[in-house]
Every structure is written in structure tokens, then in C-alpha cells.
Enzyme design. Structure first.
Site, mmCIF file in Angstrom:
data_model
loop_
_atom_site.group_PDB
_atom_site.id
_atom_site.type_symbol
_atom_site.label_atom_id
_atom_site.label_comp_id
_atom_site.label_asym_id
_atom_site.label_seq_id
_atom_site.Cartn_x
_atom_site.Cartn_y
_atom_site.Cartn_z
ATOM 1 N N HIS A 1 44.526 39.351 39.787
ATOM 2 C CA HIS A 1 44.133 40.535 40.883
ATOM 3 C C HIS A 1 45.199 40.313 42.017
ATOM 4 C CE1 HIS A 1 42.069 41.556 44.842
ATOM 5 N NE2 HIS A 1 41.231 42.229 43.857
ATOM 6 N N ASP B 1 41.311 31.189 40.702
ATOM 7 C CA ASP B 1 40.679 32.188 41.441
ATOM 8 C C ASP B 1 39.460 32.452 40.891
ATOM 9 O OD1 ASP B 1 39.889 34.557 42.528
ATOM 10 O OD2 ASP B 1 41.768 35.736 41.744
ATOM 11 N N GLN C 1 35.440 35.960 40.284
ATOM 12 C CA GLN C 1 34.537 36.748 39.578
ATOM 13 C C GLN C 1 33.981 35.590 38.648
ATOM 14 O OE1 GLN C 1 33.798 39.834 39.339
ATOM 15 N NE2 GLN C 1 35.391 40.533 40.614
ATOM 16 N N LYS D 1 30.627 38.381 46.898
ATOM 17 C CA LYS D 1 30.373 38.796 45.395
ATOM 18 C C LYS D 1 29.247 37.787 44.848
ATOM 19 C CE LYS D 1 35.207 39.838 44.677
ATOM 20 N NZ LYS D 1 35.477 41.168 44.451
ATOM 21 N N CYS E 1 42.943 46.707 41.662
ATOM 22 C CA CYS E 1 43.642 45.695 42.254
ATOM 23 C C CYS E 1 44.327 44.792 41.148
ATOM 24 C CB CYS E 1 43.021 45.087 43.362
ATOM 25 S SG CYS E 1 42.381 45.917 44.566
HETATM 26 N N1 PMP Z 1 40.314 37.975 42.714
HETATM 27 C C1 PMP Z 1 39.346 38.600 41.953
HETATM 28 C C2 PMP Z 1 39.610 38.158 40.447
HETATM 29 C C3 PMP Z 1 38.852 39.550 42.322
HETATM 30 O O1 PMP Z 1 37.907 40.150 41.713
HETATM 31 C C4 PMP Z 1 38.997 39.854 43.723
HETATM 32 C C5 PMP Z 1 38.037 40.922 44.319
HETATM 33 N N2 PMP Z 1 38.134 41.802 43.557
HETATM 34 C C6 PMP Z 1 39.749 39.148 44.630
HETATM 35 C C7 PMP Z 1 40.352 38.194 44.151
HETATM 36 C C8 PMP Z 1 39.515 39.322 46.251
HETATM 37 O O2 PMP Z 1 38.451 39.240 46.644
HETATM 38 P P1 PMP Z 1 38.403 39.534 48.107
HETATM 39 O O3 PMP Z 1 38.740 40.851 48.443
HETATM 40 O O4 PMP Z 1 36.863 39.253 48.434
HETATM 41 O O5 PMP Z 1 39.147 38.726 48.956
#
Ligand code: PMP
Length: 419
Positions: free
Chosen positions: A136, A213, A216, A239, A377
Site C-alpha cells: 500500500h 503492515d 488487512q 478496519k 492506493c
Molecule cells: N496498508 C494496507 C494494506 C491498507 O489496506 C491500508 C488501508 N487501505 C493502509 C495500509 C492504510 O490504512 P490507513 O488509511 O487506515 O492508515
């Protein structure tokens, strides 16, 4: 023997989805077009159960005050509840100690904290950080900012056609200058579940720490940072059915205690004079200023909510939805699915030939179906597959087999319109 019906499939997972759905007020509200809401965008953010909504309201109604400062009852109650939320995160991740849990705004802030604090202290020009092609942007950009500031190098491990980490490339990527691996546990764009325990094993053989990270992963599967042997593990509260504006960083105590502060201000100091400031112990050293007090306590309620359910059964349920949706989508000739790893979460990215993903998303929205369309993203993933965007359906604990049927009907409608 007859093929299993949808009801058999639902029963087989052992999850009472109707009971779960009843906890989520938003799911009972029809869309403005009067349709049943089919919410298939949990990977972006999950809906909230009444238990979380009420927990946050209860803080403001009964125990709200600033924490760590007041000698009076309300402040002490709020402080105790906030500290209890930290213990709940510790238990959720099976961290060894509450001292290893830092509250932040979200997963993004957690990674920025590690890059800015640990990174600036421990990395220098020419040092290498290993990432994967499926990260991401939150796990790319902070490292690029560090590259631009101090001259580190980013080593990107490619992904295969199925969306898996190219394992040999990973094993061979380590050099004498490798200082960190920063990798996703589960890909938000492809659903791939990365063999993260193996990732840490290989990195540790080279004496290299690993940041995982988990944005998910934590909402959908039990996670044990000690078993994974992660050095850093990050996730976002929103999430995992919790509020927005709160997330957590896990960091191994031996590493965290040597990290300098990320932001300066109140609550993170031991003493301040104009000549010199000394810092608080971990984890307070990393929590400058008034945090999201009510949101953090409500994150604790979200953790209670999911851990009060059978998490293995929930995972089975989400995977059954994934399989059913994959099967139904595969029957449509014009649909192509991106991300076909055997180990895959309840995330399905797809395109429909001849229709832009944004148009797919818009037409599905008319039908009451909320999916995400875009690059998620993860622009490097889109580049890898030579596409600008996908439509993504992602599952949460409240989705049922009817949601998948509605998605398939919605896609038929898209095809009718574009025929
Ligand atoms: N890493 C991953 C794998 C994600 O899916 C996301 C959110 N789409 C993020 C990081 C970032 O999360 P946040 O916007 O809540 O900081």
C-alpha cells in the site's frame, strides 16, 4: 450427492450472519434508491457494530475527561479505560507487554513513526530497505521520504502473475547493506496472504528486523506477533470494526525502548526546562498530546466484539464467501480477476472487459452495492498488471451469500448497460 447449496455453505462456516448483521445499524438502512445495502468495501473501512458506537457515546456521557493529568475521578476513570484498551490491543496481537503498544491515528501514522524515529536513528546513506511490489502507498511513501532525506535505497521484490511474493527474489535480495524489511501481511488490492512467518525467518537469518503492515490481516484473522516474530506490526482501528482516528503500532520492547520520540509535546516528557527535556518511558514517549481518548476506548470495545466471536469461524466464513464469489465471477467471460494466490483473503479485484472500473462502481451503486473502484492506493500493483484500476469487492463478518448474488446480478446489469 447433490452439490452444496448456498445455505449449506453458510451453515458450514458456523457463523450466524443474521445475528451479526443485527448488530450493525447501518446495514438495516436502505440506500437512497430504496435498495438493500450490499456493503462490499470492508477493506477500505469496516462498518461499526452498535457495541462500538455505544461504547464511544458512553465515554462522552459518563467517563470523559482528559487522561493522565487529572487527580479527579472522571480523569482517573478515563485514564483507566484508555490503559485497558492498550491491554486489549496487547492481547489481540499477543504482544508480550503493554509497553510494546503505541496508540497512533492509523496504520499510516504507525509506519511514518517507525520511518521517522527508528529509520532516522538507525539508517544511513546506502542502507537498504526491502519492500514488495504489492505494498500500500502507506508502506512505500514514508520510506521514499526517508530515501530523499538521507539517501537510503529501496529494494522492491516483484510479485508473480498470481499476485504472490516472488520468493526466490526475496531470499536473494539480502545484502550486507540490508537494514529492514517492510512488508504487508495481506494485500489490500489482491488479497494475497503473504507467508509472513517465513518472511521474518529469512530476514532474521540475516539479522534484519521486519515491519509488518497488518492493516488487512488483523481484522480478518487471528494474529500473534510473537509467533510471527515481527519486530514491528501496525494496524488501523477503523478496519477492525472500530472508530476512525485510532490505530496501533506494536514494536518489540528491546527495539522500542531505544527509539527517539516521533513528536514532541505534552504527555511524552519526564521533565522540561528550556535548557533540556527528558522523555517519558515507552510507550508514552510516542504519544505526544491529547490522543483520541473516546475512540481508543471504543477500539477496545471493537476488540471485545470480534474476540467475543469465533474468529476461526469468521475467517472460514469470509473465505467461503471469497470462494463462492470467485466461482460466480469466473462464470462471467468478460470478468478477469487479479490476485489468484492460493492463500488469499476475502478481497476480490476484478475488471470487466470494455467497462471502466469507475463505471462498474457507479452502476453497482445504483443497485445498492458499495464496492471500491480505483488503484486502491497500490499504483505499483496496477502498473504490474498493466491496468489503471480495478473494481474491488471485499468481505467483512456481516456479509452473506445474498450479497454475492446481488453483486453478480449487479454485474449482469452493468453488462446490459454496456452491451
Ligand atoms: N496498508 C494496507 C494494506 C491498507 O489496506 C491500508 C488501508 N487501505 C493502509 C495500509 C492504510 O490504512 P490507513 O488509511 O487506515 O492508515
Amino acid at each position: 450427492m447433490n452439490a452444496p447449496t448456498r445455505t449449506d455453505l453458510a451453515r458450514g462456516t458456523g457463523v450466524d450472519v443474521d445475528r451479526i448483521r443485527a448488530d450493525f445499524p447501518i446495514l438495516a438502512r436502505p440506500t437512497s434508491a430504496g435498495k438493500r445495502l450490499v456493503f462490499l468495501d470492508t477493506a477500505a473501512s469496516a462498518q461499526k457494530p452498535r457495541q462500538v458506537i455505544e461504547a464511544e457515546a458512553r465515554v462522552y456521557e459518563t467517563e470523559y475527561a482528559n487522561i493522565h493529568r487529572g487527580v479527579y475521578e472522571l480523569s482517573q476513570k478515563a485514564t483507566a479505560a484508555y490503559d485497558k484498551a492498550r491491554s486489549k490491543v496487547r492481547a489481540l496481537l499477543n504482544a508480550a507487554s503493554d509497553r510494546e503498544i503505541v496508540f497512533v491515528r492509523n496504520g499510516t501514522e504507525a509506519i511514518n513513526l517507525v520511518a521517522a524515529s527508528w529509520g532516522r536513528k538507525n539508517l544511513k546513506e546506502g542502507d537498504q530497505v526491502i519492500l514488495s511490489e504489492m505494498e500500500h502507498h502507506a508502506n512505500i511513501v514514508p520510506w521514499q521520504m526517508l530515501r530523499d532525506a538521507i539517501g537510503i535505497e529501496l529494494v522492491v521484490i516483484p510479485i508473480t502473475d498470481t499476485g504472490e511474493l516472488a520468493w526466490e527474489a526475496y531470499e536473494q535480495a539480502f545484502t550486507a547493506r540490508t537494514r529492514l524489511v517492510a512488508m504487508t501481511h495481506v494485500s489490500n488490492a489482491l488479497g494475497t496472504i503473504v507467508p509472513i512467518r517465513e518472511v521474518t525467518r529469512v530476514a532474521h537469518e540475516h539479522g534484519v528486523p521486519v515491519l509488518v503492515d497488518g492493516c488487512q490481516a488483523v481484522p480478518h484473522m487471528p494474529v500473534d506477533v510473537q509467533e510471527i516474530d515481527a519486530d514491528f506490526y501496525v494496524f488501523s482501528g477503523h478496519k477492525i470494526y472500530g472508530p476512525t482516528g485510532v490505530g496501533a503500532l506494536y514494536a518489540r520492547e528491546s527495539i522500542l525502548k531505544d527509539m527517539p520520540p516521533y513528536q514532541g509535546g505534552g504527555d511524552m516528557i519526564a521533565s522540561v526546562t528550556f535548557a533540556r527535556t527528558t522523555y517519558a518511558d515507552i510507550p508514552q514517549r510516542f504519544e505526544a498530546g491529547t490522543p483520541n481518548i473516546a475512540g481508543t476506548i471504543a477500539l477496545g470495545a471493537a476488540i471485545d466484539y470480534v474476540t467475543g466471536l469465533d474468529r476461526q469461524a469468521l475467517l472460514r466464513h469470509e473465505l467461503a464467501l471469497r470462494d463462492y464469489a470467485t466461482e460466480r465471477l469466473s462464470e462471467i467471460n468478460a470478468v478477469r480477476i487479479y490476485g489468484t494466490a492460493p492463500e488469499k483473503a476475502g478481497v476480490i479485484s476484478f475488471t470487466i472487459e470494455g467497462v471502466h472500473p469507475h463505471d462498474v462502481g457507479t452502476i453497482l451503486d445504483f443497485e445498492g452495492i458499495a464496492v471500491r473502484a480505483g488503484h486502491h492506493c497500490t499504483q505499483p500493483v496496477m502498473d504490474r498488471f498493466g491496468i489503471p484500476a480495478t473494481t474491488r469487492a471485499s468481505f467483512g463478518i456481516y456479509n452473506d451469500f445474498d450479497d454475492v448474488d446481488d453483486l453478480i446480478r449487479g454485474i449482469a446489469r452493468v453488462q446490459e448497460i454496456f452491451a
